[in-house]
Structures are given as C-alpha cells and as structure tokens.
Design a protein around this motif. Structure first.
Motif, mmCIF file in Angstrom:
data_model
loop_
_atom_site.group_PDB
_atom_site.id
_atom_site.type_symbol
_atom_site.label_atom_id
_atom_site.label_comp_id
_atom_site.label_asym_id
_atom_site.label_seq_id
_atom_site.Cartn_x
_atom_site.Cartn_y
_atom_site.Cartn_z
ATOM 1 N N GLN A 140 0.884 -1.056 -0.048
ATOM 2 C CA GLN A 140 0.094 -0.040 0.239
ATOM 3 C C GLN A 140 0.886 1.256 0.069
ATOM 4 O OE1 GLN A 140 -2.687 0.472 3.435
ATOM 5 N NE2 GLN A 140 -4.271 1.595 2.282
ATOM 6 N N ILE A 141 1.788 1.263 0.817
ATOM 7 C CA ILE A 141 2.868 2.348 0.655
ATOM 8 C C ILE A 141 3.607 2.684 -0.360
ATOM 9 C CG2 ILE A 141 4.813 3.545 2.030
ATOM 10 C CD1 ILE A 141 3.868 2.122 4.581
ATOM 11 N N GLY A 142 4.012 1.421 -0.990
ATOM 12 C CA GLY A 142 4.825 1.369 -2.226
ATOM 13 C C GLY A 142 3.940 1.953 -3.403
ATOM 14 N N MET A 143 2.479 1.564 -3.318
ATOM 15 C CA MET A 143 1.657 2.015 -4.404
ATOM 16 C C MET A 143 1.539 3.495 -4.492
ATOM 17 S SD MET A 143 -2.268 0.911 -4.678
ATOM 18 C CE MET A 143 -2.481 1.205 -3.004
ATOM 19 N N THR A 144 1.145 4.066 -3.145
ATOM 20 C CA THR A 144 1.271 5.382 -2.928
ATOM 21 C C THR A 144 2.357 6.130 -3.361
ATOM 22 O OG1 THR A 144 -0.422 4.872 -1.216
ATOM 23 C CG2 THR A 144 0.764 7.122 -1.306
ATOM 24 N N LEU A 145 3.557 5.564 -3.096
ATOM 25 C CA LEU A 145 4.844 6.368 -3.468
ATOM 26 C C LEU A 145 4.826 6.401 -4.962
ATOM 27 C CD1 LEU A 145 7.200 5.028 -0.635
ATOM 28 C CD2 LEU A 145 6.515 7.383 -1.131
ATOM 29 N N ALA A 146 4.509 5.276 -5.778
ATOM 30 C CA ALA A 146 4.947 5.108 -6.966
ATOM 31 C C ALA A 146 3.661 5.928 -7.983
ATOM 32 C CB ALA A 146 4.383 3.479 -7.433
ATOM 33 N N TRP A 147 2.661 6.075 -7.436
ATOM 34 C CA TRP A 147 1.773 7.018 -8.131
ATOM 35 C C TRP A 147 2.135 8.592 -7.647
ATOM 36 C CZ3 TRP A 147 -3.242 3.594 -7.167
ATOM 37 C CH2 TRP A 147 -3.244 2.642 -8.230
ATOM 38 N N LEU A 148 2.436 8.887 -6.541
ATOM 39 C CA LEU A 148 2.969 10.055 -6.246
ATOM 40 C C LEU A 148 4.040 10.379 -7.200
ATOM 41 C CD1 LEU A 148 2.692 10.477 -2.393
ATOM 42 C CD2 LEU A 148 1.411 11.731 -4.223
ATOM 43 N N PHE A 149 5.082 9.434 -7.392
ATOM 44 C CA PHE A 149 6.196 9.976 -8.465
ATOM 45 C C PHE A 149 5.536 10.140 -9.683
ATOM 46 C CE2 PHE A 149 9.777 8.766 -10.981
ATOM 47 C CZ PHE A 149 10.754 9.696 -10.594
ATOM 48 N N ALA A 150 4.735 9.306 -10.003
ATOM 49 C CA ALA A 150 4.078 9.450 -11.515
ATOM 50 C C ALA A 150 3.402 10.762 -11.574
ATOM 51 C CB ALA A 150 3.001 8.291 -11.946
ATOM 52 N N ALA A 151 2.748 11.193 -10.637
ATOM 53 C CA ALA A 151 2.129 12.511 -10.591
ATOM 54 C C ALA A 151 3.110 13.443 -10.634
ATOM 55 C CB ALA A 151 0.965 12.597 -9.297
#
Length: 148
Positions: free
Chosen positions: A13-24
């Motif tokens: 869950q944390i990794g998913m959030t970090l990945a999508w924040l980076f993409a944004a």
C-alpha cells in the motif's frame, strides 16, 4: 493474517502510494517543461528543482519494497525506477544527442511507476499474494496465486 502478511500488505500500500505520487510528479515535470518552453524560460529552474525534489520518492519506494519483502519483480521494477531517475537527472548535463534523450527517457520514467503502482494495487487487493510472499515463493496457476 500473520505479521509478515500484514507487513507485505502495508508495504504494498505504501509502495503503491509512492509510485503513483512519483508518476504524478513526473506529470507536473512535463507541465513545468512546457511552461518553460512556451511561457517563460526562467521556469527551467522550477523544472530542475522540482525534479530534484521528487527524487526522494523512488529511494523511499525501493526501501519500502525491500523492507516489506515484496516479490522480486516488484523489487526489480523499483530498483529500475531509481536507476532511470538517476539517468534522467544527469542527461541534461550530457552533450548533444545524449542530452536529447532526456524527454524520451521521461516516457519510461512516467510509465514505469504507473505500471508498478497497478501491480502493487493488485498485490495489495489479494491477500493470497501477500500470504505467498510471506511463505517465500509464489507460483501462478490459472491466474490464481498459490503458495508452495
């Protein structure tokens, strides 16, 4: 749910959030580059500083997936994202044709965290995946993950 399974799910869950924040963040980077090109060249400083600022995200992502003991594919994708980011921030300092790869590498730097975010979402949604990771091995059989 075992302690390791919970750790796997929280890491996903944390990794998913970090990945999508980076993409944004990469999308914002593209906007800032466009602003510098079409509005005011002084905006290049914003593009550069924001690019450096989002660099903490792939580092944190790699740490999270390693600590969470997520599957090797996810760890590999996270490591590749960090490597691509490091290449990307150094490309503008290169000469000519090499520096011209900067906007092209941006496609990979945008696509990889999106793909990684979706993989982590699938992993987080299916407790069987987390249980398989806690057991150490994963096998795929007819689109179902089983632990062996």
């Amino acid at each position: 749910m075992t302690r390791q399974t919970r750790l796997n799910r929280v890491a996903a869950q944390i990794g998913m959030t970090l990945a999508w924040l980076f993409a944004a963040g990469v999308v914002v980077q593209i906007f800032l580059a466009g602003l510098a090109l079409f509005d005011n060249a002084s905006r290049w400083a914003d593009h550069k500083s924001f690019g450096m600022m989002i660099g903490i995200l792939p580092i944190l992502l790699l740490i999270v997936v390693l600590v969470g003991r997520l599957p090797r594919q996810i760890i590999g994708m996270s490591a590749l994202l960090l490597v691509l980011y490091l290449i990307q921030i150094n490309l503008p300092n290169a000469d000519g044709y090499i520096a011209a790869l900067h906007p092209l590498v941006a496609f990979a730097v945008l696509g990889l965290p999106v793909q990684l975010g979706f993989r982590l979402l699938g992993y987080w949604r299916q407790p069987a995946l987390a249980a398989a990771a806690a057991g150490g091995r994963h096998e795929r059989s007819d689109s179902k993950w089983t632990s062996s």
